[in-house]
Scaffold this motif. Structure first.
Motif, short mmCIF file in Angstrom:
data_model
loop_
_atom_site.label_atom_id
_atom_site.label_comp_id
_atom_site.label_asym_id
_atom_site.label_seq_id
_atom_site.Cartn_x
_atom_site.Cartn_y
_atom_site.Cartn_z
N ASN A 114 0.81 -1.23 0.00
CA ASN A 114 0.00 0.00 0.00
C ASN A 114 0.84 1.27 0.00
O ASN A 114 0.32 2.36 0.22
N GLY A 115 2.14 1.13 -0.24
CA GLY A 115 2.99 2.30 -0.40
C GLY A 115 3.45 2.97 0.86
O GLY A 115 4.09 4.03 0.81
N LYS A 116 3.20 2.38 2.04
CA LYS A 116 3.56 3.03 3.30
C LYS A 116 5.02 2.79 3.69
O LYS A 116 5.58 3.56 4.47
N THR A 150 0.52 8.89 11.08
CA THR A 150 -0.03 7.67 11.67
C THR A 150 -1.31 8.00 12.43
O THR A 150 -1.29 8.88 13.30
N PRO A 151 -2.42 7.34 12.13
CA PRO A 151 -3.66 7.62 12.86
C PRO A 151 -3.47 7.43 14.37
O PRO A 151 -2.81 6.47 14.79
N PRO A 231 -0.63 8.50 4.05
CA PRO A 231 -0.87 9.66 3.18
C PRO A 231 -1.19 10.93 3.98
O PRO A 231 -1.84 10.86 5.02
N ALA A 232 -0.73 12.04 3.47
CA ALA A 232 -0.94 13.32 4.15
C ALA A 232 -2.38 13.79 4.09
O ALA A 232 -2.79 14.66 4.86
N PRO A 237 -4.65 3.71 4.21
CA PRO A 237 -4.61 2.55 3.32
C PRO A 237 -4.51 1.25 4.11
O PRO A 237 -3.44 0.75 4.41
N THR A 238 -5.66 0.71 4.48
CA THR A 238 -5.70 -0.50 5.29
C THR A 238 -6.96 -1.27 4.98
O THR A 238 -7.96 -0.70 4.52
#
Length: 265
Positions: A114-116, A150-151, A231-232, A237-238
């Motif tokens: 997911n690009g993280k 990070t949430p 993402p900013a 993306p999970t």
């Protein structure tokens, strides 16, 4: 003496295999994906430009968004595409890792699609494995690492719940055990005391079991610093959504911690 325990075909999901490019390296990177859209395409493009010394194997849960179209993946340097209709993160990881083991790779690295994750750290993971480590865990929380956006709920869950439970059960001080960026020696993947290819590992329990069981076996383990950025724009993306999914995650964490998944023989 450690005995080899090869992946049992009956324990693995049924899947199709498409060869896209020839194998050229001794290290496989397995990337589990399911409808990752542009994120996986951008990630694969970056990995290709980085000229990493690895063969990429995509473990796909039957994506329907066009992101795993074979000709596109071939142009991006993907070595093989594995596709199963059986869902679950653990299912995809078992499928991809088992395939890499059977193909004769020396080391297997997993990383999210997911690009993280900072894939440029892959050579450092390989260096640790070459130096004798059995298992290498990437961490966003080590000195020299970083994480962004990070949430808050995710950060608190890792720090206040998952890390204490995993570390208490394993006896090893992991800082980021939920991070899917991990490296394995094939030797430890084949250890009969580990047996990570069993079909009981279908969802999140694969990740928990790995980090808890390997320290219990006296394996040589290292953590390496790596970036992990969300993402900013605030999107997350999970595939972990909703109370039911989070409850299943927590329950599988507890089962892993109490040894429910440990081989009985």
């Amino acid at each position: 003496m450690m005995k080899d325990h090869l992946p049992d075909e009956n324990e693995l999901p049924r899947h199709a295999i498409t060869r896209l490019n020839p194998a050229r390296h001794r290290v496989a990177v397995v990337i589990p994906v399911w409808n990752q859209g542009d994120a996986i395409i951008e990630q694969l493009g970056g990995m290709q430009r980085a000229t990493l010394p690895v063969d990429i194997i995509l473990a796909d849960g039957a994506s329907a968004d066009g992101s795993t179209e074979p000709s596109r993946l071939s142009a991006l340097g993907v070595c093989e595409l594995l596709v199963t209709t059986e869902r679950g993160l653990g299912t995809a990881l078992r499928m991809g890792i088992a395939h890499a083991v059977r193909a004769g790779y020396e080391f297997v690295i997993t990383i999210d699609g997911n690009g993280k994750d900072d894939y440029t750290v892959i050579p450092r993971v390989i260096e640790q494995l070459d130096g004798g480590m059995d298992f290498v865990q990437a961490s966003r929380f080590l000195p020299g690492a970083s994480h962004a956006n990070t949430p808050v709920g995710r950060w608190l869950g890792i720090k206040l719940v998952i890390v204490p439970v995993v570390n208490l059960a394993s006896g090893f001080r992991f800082t980021d055990p939920t991070n899917g960026f991990k490296g394995f020696s094939v030797k430890i993947l084949l250890d009969h005391r580990f047996r990570p290819f069993r079909k009981v590992f279908d969802r999140f329990n694969f990740q928990f079991y790995v980090n808890i069981r390997l320290p219990q076996l006296g394996c040589r383990i290292a953590e390496v610093p790596a970036a992990r950025n969300y993402p900013a724009d605030g999107t997350v993306p999970t595939k972990i959504h909703g109370l039911r999914t989070h409850s299943a995650l927590f329950w599988q964490l507890i089962l892993s911690a109490v040894g429910w998944y440990n081989p009985r023989d």
